[in-house]
Scaffold this active site. Structure first.
Site, mmCIF file in Angstrom:
data_model
loop_
_atom_site.group_PDB
_atom_site.id
_atom_site.type_symbol
_atom_site.label_atom_id
_atom_site.label_comp_id
_atom_site.label_asym_id
_atom_site.label_seq_id
_atom_site.Cartn_x
_atom_site.Cartn_y
_atom_site.Cartn_z
ATOM 1 N N GLY A 1 -6.205 1.363 -7.411
ATOM 2 C CA GLY A 1 -5.309 1.911 -8.441
ATOM 3 C C GLY A 1 -3.924 2.211 -7.898
ATOM 4 N N CYS A 2 -3.883 2.764 -6.695
ATOM 5 C CA CYS A 2 -2.587 3.121 -6.096
ATOM 6 C C CYS A 2 -1.773 1.870 -5.780
ATOM 7 C CB CYS A 2 -2.812 3.973 -4.849
ATOM 8 S SG CYS A 2 -3.639 5.537 -5.224
ATOM 9 N N THR A 3 -2.449 0.814 -5.381
ATOM 10 C CA THR A 3 -1.760 -0.446 -5.090
ATOM 11 C C THR A 3 -1.200 -1.047 -6.377
ATOM 12 O OG1 THR A 3 -3.131 -0.849 -3.151
ATOM 13 C CG2 THR A 3 -2.031 -2.763 -4.122
ATOM 14 N N ALA B 1 1.874 1.041 -7.408
ATOM 15 C CA ALA B 1 3.029 0.787 -6.535
ATOM 16 C C ALA B 1 3.629 -0.594 -6.807
ATOM 17 C CB ALA B 1 2.619 0.915 -5.071
#
Length: 166
Positions: free
Chosen positions: A55-57, A60
């Site tokens: 999710g963070c990738t 970003a």
């Protein structure tokens, strides 16, 4: 008797209209980044749990891919997580991220904004970052808060909100 932290608890998010809490954090390139460095520009300050997780990738990379539109709107993006500078550097390089990732290992800045929260995963409670985004207007006030960010399409919602603060 008043406590030192009265008025700001870990459960309180900063709200629109409030002055954005100041910070001075180390960035992925080793420099120090202060909120006051960006006075006069809208700032997208987003908190995420961990470098190089799915999710963070996606989040970003969405902000990376929106760079031209964000720049056209005069906005700056800053990503913040408890990861250290070395982790941020690897994450930035792996995905060719084009904005600063800020290290908040003691989660003091996340606490100021209300992004450091109790989480409940499969019945196990722990403290951690709740994915959240704060749009700070050019005067340094909170213009918009997204408290439980759903990654897909979030960058577009942020861009729409930036256009509304001009």
């Amino acid at each position: 008797m008043k406590s030192e932290n009265e008025g700001i608890s870990m459960s309180d998010f900063v709200e629109p209209g409030q002055k954005a809490p100041a910070f001075n954090l180390s960035a992925d390139d080793g420099s120090k980044v202060k909120l006051s460095d960006f006075t006069g520009k809208p700032v997208v300050l987003y908190f995420y749990p961990k470098d190089d997780t799915p999710g963070c990738t996606r989040e970003a990379c969405a902000f990376r891919d929106a760079k031209a539109a964000l720049k056209k709107a005069g906005a700056v993006v800053l990503g913040v997580s408890p990861d250290d500078v070395a982790s941020h550097t690897k994450f930035r390089d792996k995905y060719k991220l084009n904005f600063p990732l800020l290290a908040d290992p003691d989660h003091k800045v996340a606490e100021k904004y209300g992004a450091w929260r109790e989480k409940n995963m499969y019945g196990k409670k722990s403290m951690g970052i709740q994915r959240s985004t704060f749009l700070i207007d050019p005067a340094g006030k909170i213009a918009r808060v997204w408290k439980r960010v759903q990654v897909d399409g979030h960058d577009e919602k942020v861009l729409e909100a930036i256009k509304q603060i001009d």
